[in-house]
Design a protein around this motif. Sequence first.
Motif, PDB file in Angstrom:
ATOM      1  N   MET A   2     -11.691 -86.086  56.313  1.00  0.00           N
ATOM      2  CA  MET A   2     -10.457 -85.340  56.023  1.00  0.00           C
ATOM      3  C   MET A   2      -9.970 -85.592  54.597  1.00  0.00           C
ATOM      4  SD  MET A   2      -9.949 -83.668  58.822  1.00  0.00           S
ATOM      5  CE  MET A   2      -8.286 -83.082  58.688  1.00  0.00           C
ATOM      6  N   LYS A   3     -10.891 -85.484  53.620  1.00  0.00           N
ATOM      7  CA  LYS A   3     -10.541 -85.724  52.222  1.00  0.00           C
ATOM      8  C   LYS A   3     -10.810 -84.487  51.388  1.00  0.00           C
ATOM      9  CE  LYS A   3     -10.750 -90.631  51.859  1.00  0.00           C
ATOM     10  NZ  LYS A   3     -10.715 -91.626  50.838  1.00  0.00           N
ATOM     11  N   LEU A   4     -10.053 -84.360  50.311  1.00  0.00           N
ATOM     12  CA  LEU A   4     -10.191 -83.278  49.353  1.00  0.00           C
ATOM     13  C   LEU A   4     -10.269 -83.902  47.968  1.00  0.00           C
ATOM     14  CD1 LEU A   4      -9.991 -80.123  48.874  1.00  0.00           C
ATOM     15  CD2 LEU A   4      -7.572 -80.521  48.481  1.00  0.00           C
ATOM     16  N   PHE A   5     -11.280 -83.487  47.182  1.00  0.00           N
ATOM     17  CA  PHE A   5     -11.468 -84.004  45.838  1.00  0.00           C
ATOM     18  C   PHE A   5     -11.547 -82.864  44.843  1.00  0.00           C
ATOM     19  CE2 PHE A   5     -13.496 -87.139  48.588  1.00  0.00           C
ATOM     20  CZ  PHE A   5     -12.963 -88.330  48.113  1.00  0.00           C
ATOM     21  N   PHE A   6     -11.005 -83.092  43.648  1.00  0.00           N
ATOM     22  CA  PHE A   6     -11.214 -82.209  42.513  1.00  0.00           C
ATOM     23  C   PHE A   6     -12.222 -82.923  41.620  1.00  0.00           C
ATOM     24  CE2 PHE A   6      -6.493 -80.959  43.001  1.00  0.00           C
ATOM     25  CZ  PHE A   6      -6.795 -80.062  43.999  1.00  0.00           C
ATOM     26  N   VAL A   7     -13.397 -82.322  41.405  1.00  0.00           N
ATOM     27  CA  VAL A   7     -14.457 -82.961  40.633  1.00  0.00           C
ATOM     28  C   VAL A   7     -14.587 -82.264  39.280  1.00  0.00           C
ATOM     29  CG1 VAL A   7     -16.890 -83.595  40.572  1.00  0.00           C
ATOM     30  CG2 VAL A   7     -15.663 -83.574  42.750  1.00  0.00           C
ATOM     31  N   CYS A   8     -14.387 -83.030  38.213  1.00  0.00           N
ATOM     32  CA  CYS A   8     -14.465 -82.486  36.861  1.00  0.00           C
ATOM     33  C   CYS A   8     -15.916 -82.181  36.518  1.00  0.00           C
ATOM     34  CB  CYS A   8     -13.882 -83.498  35.869  1.00  0.00           C
ATOM     35  SG  CYS A   8     -13.931 -82.930  34.172  1.00  0.00           S
ATOM     36  N   LYS A   9     -16.183 -80.950  36.096  1.00  0.00           N
ATOM     37  CA  LYS A   9     -17.545 -80.549  35.734  1.00  0.00           C
ATOM     38  C   LYS A   9     -17.987 -81.208  34.431  1.00  0.00           C
ATOM     39  CE  LYS A   9     -17.302 -76.077  38.059  1.00  0.00           C
ATOM     40  NZ  LYS A   9     -17.339 -74.619  37.897  1.00  0.00           N
ATOM     41  N   GLY A  10     -17.042 -81.616  33.594  1.00  0.00           N
ATOM     42  CA  GLY A  10     -17.373 -82.226  32.308  1.00  0.00           C
ATOM     43  C   GLY A  10     -17.912 -83.630  32.421  1.00  0.00           C
ATOM     44  N   ASP A  11     -17.293 -84.474  33.256  1.00  0.00           N
ATOM     45  CA  ASP A  11     -17.737 -85.865  33.352  1.00  0.00           C
ATOM     46  C   ASP A  11     -18.042 -86.307  34.781  1.00  0.00           C
ATOM     47  OD1 ASP A  11     -15.177 -86.078  34.398  1.00  0.00           O
ATOM     48  OD2 ASP A  11     -14.458 -87.507  32.918  1.00  0.00           O
ATOM     49  N   GLY A  12     -17.898 -85.402  35.758  1.00  0.00           N
ATOM     50  CA  GLY A  12     -18.234 -85.728  37.144  1.00  0.00           C
ATOM     51  C   GLY A  12     -17.228 -86.605  37.853  1.00  0.00           C
ATOM     52  N   TYR A  13     -16.086 -86.869  37.219  1.00  0.00           N
ATOM     53  CA  TYR A  13     -15.069 -87.732  37.819  1.00  0.00           C
ATOM     54  C   TYR A  13     -14.395 -87.008  38.989  1.00  0.00           C
ATOM     55  CZ  TYR A  13     -11.275 -91.087  38.153  1.00  0.00           C
ATOM     56  OH  TYR A  13     -10.396 -92.036  38.596  1.00  0.00           O
ATOM     57  N   ALA A  14     -14.298 -87.678  40.127  1.00  0.00           N
ATOM     58  CA  ALA A  14     -13.689 -87.096  41.323  1.00  0.00           C
ATOM     59  C   ALA A  14     -12.252 -87.586  41.454  1.00  0.00           C
ATOM     60  CB  ALA A  14     -14.483 -87.474  42.562  1.00  0.00           C
ATOM     61  N   ILE A  15     -11.329 -86.641  41.517  1.00  0.00           N
ATOM     62  CA  ILE A  15      -9.908 -86.965  41.700  1.00  0.00           C
ATOM     63  C   ILE A  15      -9.597 -86.848  43.182  1.00  0.00           C
ATOM     64  CG2 ILE A  15      -7.547 -86.289  41.153  1.00  0.00           C
ATOM     65  CD1 ILE A  15      -8.691 -85.026  38.560  1.00  0.00           C
ATOM     66  N   ASP A  16      -9.212 -87.952  43.792  1.00  0.00           N
ATOM     67  CA  ASP A  16      -8.825 -87.969  45.205  1.00  0.00           C
ATOM     68  C   ASP A  16      -7.366 -87.534  45.276  1.00  0.00           C
ATOM     69  OD1 ASP A  16      -8.301 -88.461  47.863  1.00  0.00           O
ATOM     70  OD2 ASP A  16      -9.044 -90.520  47.835  1.00  0.00           O
TER      71      ASP A  16
END
Length: 82
Positions: free
Chosen positions: A32-46
């Motif tokens: 039950m998680k949602l992440f925004f993943v930056c295409k530039g550096d692959g960093y996942a924002i929880d």
Amino acid sequence: MNVFFSFYNWTKGSSSHSSSPNFDVETNTDSMKLFFVCKGDGYAIDVNPKTLSTEKVDRLDFIDTDYGQVVLFDHVVDRPVP
């Protein structure tokens, strides 16, 4: 600046989201998680409000009369976005 939207309906327990040119939205239905993943550096924002902010992400929460709650994430990219 890159803007994209994700919406969670607390009454129905459903979400709506879309990716943008600079971010992908990834969901994990098992945890039950949602992440925004930056295409530039692959960093996942929880986006979980109980997750602590890091030096790469600032989280700003606002109470809004129309939407209930609005959350803005500001991410510092480690490398240039092509």
